[in-house]
Design a protein around this motif. Sequence first.
Motif, mmCIF file in Angstrom:
data_model
loop_
_atom_site.group_PDB
_atom_site.id
_atom_site.type_symbol
_atom_site.label_atom_id
_atom_site.label_comp_id
_atom_site.label_asym_id
_atom_site.label_seq_id
_atom_site.Cartn_x
_atom_site.Cartn_y
_atom_site.Cartn_z
ATOM 1 N N ALA A 280 0.801 -1.233 0.000
ATOM 2 C CA ALA A 280 0.000 0.000 0.000
ATOM 3 C C ALA A 280 0.830 1.279 0.000
ATOM 4 O O ALA A 280 0.273 2.372 0.134
ATOM 5 N N HIS A 281 2.154 1.155 -0.145
ATOM 6 C CA HIS A 281 2.960 2.385 -0.167
ATOM 7 C C HIS A 281 4.233 2.145 -0.985
ATOM 8 O O HIS A 281 5.209 1.617 -0.472
ATOM 9 N N THR A 282 4.179 2.523 -2.256
ATOM 10 C CA THR A 282 5.353 2.318 -3.119
ATOM 11 C C THR A 282 5.734 3.601 -3.858
ATOM 12 O O THR A 282 4.930 4.541 -3.963
ATOM 13 N N HIS A 283 6.975 3.592 -4.357
ATOM 14 C CA HIS A 283 7.499 4.671 -5.200
ATOM 15 C C HIS A 283 8.346 4.043 -6.294
ATOM 16 O O HIS A 283 9.570 4.094 -6.238
ATOM 17 N N VAL A 284 7.718 3.425 -7.280
ATOM 18 C CA VAL A 284 8.522 2.696 -8.273
ATOM 19 C C VAL A 284 9.259 3.628 -9.237
ATOM 20 O O VAL A 284 10.172 3.207 -9.924
ATOM 21 N N ILE B 101 -5.863 10.164 -3.665
ATOM 22 C CA ILE B 101 -5.121 11.408 -3.435
ATOM 23 C C ILE B 101 -4.134 11.195 -2.288
ATOM 24 O O ILE B 101 -4.493 10.664 -1.233
ATOM 25 N N LYS B 102 -2.894 11.608 -2.538
ATOM 26 C CA LYS B 102 -1.869 11.565 -1.476
ATOM 27 C C LYS B 102 -1.495 13.000 -1.131
ATOM 28 O O LYS B 102 -1.257 13.817 -2.024
ATOM 29 N N ILE B 103 -1.463 13.284 0.171
ATOM 30 C CA ILE B 103 -1.018 14.616 0.595
ATOM 31 C C ILE B 103 0.184 14.482 1.528
ATOM 32 O O ILE B 103 0.395 13.428 2.133
ATOM 33 N N GLU C 39 0.033 7.756 6.582
ATOM 34 C CA GLU C 39 1.227 7.027 6.175
ATOM 35 C C GLU C 39 2.353 7.369 7.157
ATOM 36 O O GLU C 39 2.501 8.525 7.560
ATOM 37 N N HIS C 40 3.130 6.399 7.515
ATOM 38 C CA HIS C 40 4.273 6.509 8.451
ATOM 39 C C HIS C 40 3.812 6.706 9.902
ATOM 40 O O HIS C 40 3.881 5.783 10.679
ATOM 41 N N GLY C 41 3.390 7.913 10.238
ATOM 42 C CA GLY C 41 2.951 8.184 11.621
ATOM 43 C C GLY C 41 4.001 7.798 12.650
ATOM 44 O O GLY C 41 3.688 7.187 13.670
ATOM 45 N N SER D 62 5.341 -0.713 2.279
ATOM 46 C CA SER D 62 6.797 -0.770 2.465
ATOM 47 C C SER D 62 7.477 0.598 2.426
ATOM 48 O O SER D 62 8.374 0.871 3.209
ATOM 49 N N ASP D 63 7.104 1.449 1.476
ATOM 50 C CA ASP D 63 7.799 2.719 1.256
ATOM 51 C C ASP D 63 9.295 2.500 0.973
ATOM 52 O O ASP D 63 10.106 3.366 1.262
ATOM 53 N N ASN D 64 9.655 1.357 0.413
ATOM 54 C CA ASN D 64 11.083 1.115 0.149
ATOM 55 C C ASN D 64 11.474 1.704 -1.201
ATOM 56 O O ASN D 64 10.961 1.284 -2.235
HETATM 57 ZN ZN LIG Z 1 6.558 7.347 0.748
#
Ligand SMILES: [Zn+2]
Length: 440
Positions: free
Chosen positions: A84-88, A214-216, A268-270, A340-342
């Motif tokens: 649920a959290h990627t940056h490809v 939407i991501k903020i 996200e993160h928190g 992951s946000d990896n």
């Molecule tokens: Zn991220």
Amino acid sequence: MYKSLIILLIILISSQGKLIGQSNSTYIKAGYLYDSKNNKLLKNKLIHVKGTKIISVGDFESLPENNQVIDLTEYTVLPGLIDAHTHVLFSQDAKEDFAEHSMKSLTMESDALRVLRGAKRAKSYLDQGITSIKELGNSGLYLDIALRDAINEGTLEGPRIFASGPILAANGGQIYGVLPKYQNIINTEYRIVTSPEDAKNAVREHVNQNVDLIKICADNIPNKTYLTIEEIKSIVEIAQSYNLKVTAHCVTNQSAWNAIEAGVDGIEHGFNLADSTLIKMAEKKVYLVPTENSKSYMKTYAKLAGYKTNDLGWIDNYLNRLEDRLRRAIEKGVTIVAGSDNYTDIKVSRGESSKDMFRYYFEAGMKPLNILQSSTYISAYQLGRENEIGYIFPEANADIIAVKGDIINDFISTMANVEFVMKDGEVYFNKIKISSNQTR
Ligand SMILES: [Zn+2]
């Protein structure tokens, strides 16, 4: 002009049913099937797949003769996993600085090269059984949308992408230290929001580019700027009117509080959430995506980043603090979504790197089935897609994987043994024989 458009629409609508009707059936015999909605393992189940969809889930006895059968009786069958959290479209070396890397990418990496590199990273998720990803920005001007569409039309192989487009953020975005005369470059990576009215328009721009959510950035740490509650409220109000979810990057506790107050769907993160904030999240059913890494990942990272091996006490402190936060969140009843946000290059494929989230959640004390539910049904539900992905159920997309091993007692190594991946009814890879006939 309008007439031809209407005719085209009618043809499109009427042809959809036919396409599904013409395709062949496949039956999957699952030794164990993970029921992600009810969070339990079922024994000896038969999944009927036709075209891109799951038709039914029944018992082995319901297997008709003369059909293609995929025998997964020695395996545990799961819905395709969701990160649920990627940056490809973003990758930085362990030694690189985020802001410097971002500026270099935006000024020296063409969109074409960036999206081609991203395509390779995206594909690597399929190898790990991750068949859907939520791509949350840092992807230029809608390059995530281009990649999603190329995969959906079959030009490229890759996971199902739910794309946010550029992150909505206050002045400067997350790219710190940039001189005023170069701030325009940041507009090619973030949608800078200047007022509640502008926030509405930012969402509308994204709607016209067909974003999925939407991501903020509720805060921009280490930049000091942040979105106001009024700006986030405007974003949420317009996003809801288009049936889009809003998820908020939050480093500080205050920004998370603001985002929750304004009505976002997820945090996200928190990293710094106080108990009072977690209680408010549970009350308002706001989910949390904890984006930490396992100890072994952190050690690999520290080595690549050039930390001295006798100076790694910070890893334990960091992980203890975040494990405590995850435990408190679960205790308070906050919904956990796996992400992951990896995006750091740790010299393995992006998909493999991202799968570290399972190890982290496990080491932090989550139970195997709860981790699986956070990366399947719950993740899909929070995206409003629980009828399409994350659940092996009639009419869902046929995203189905199989792992070998004891998922309850040997979770980490079993999750590493993904031996079968089907996405949209198509077998992406398969280490198991497919037979036709068949005995009952
Ligand atoms: Zn991220």
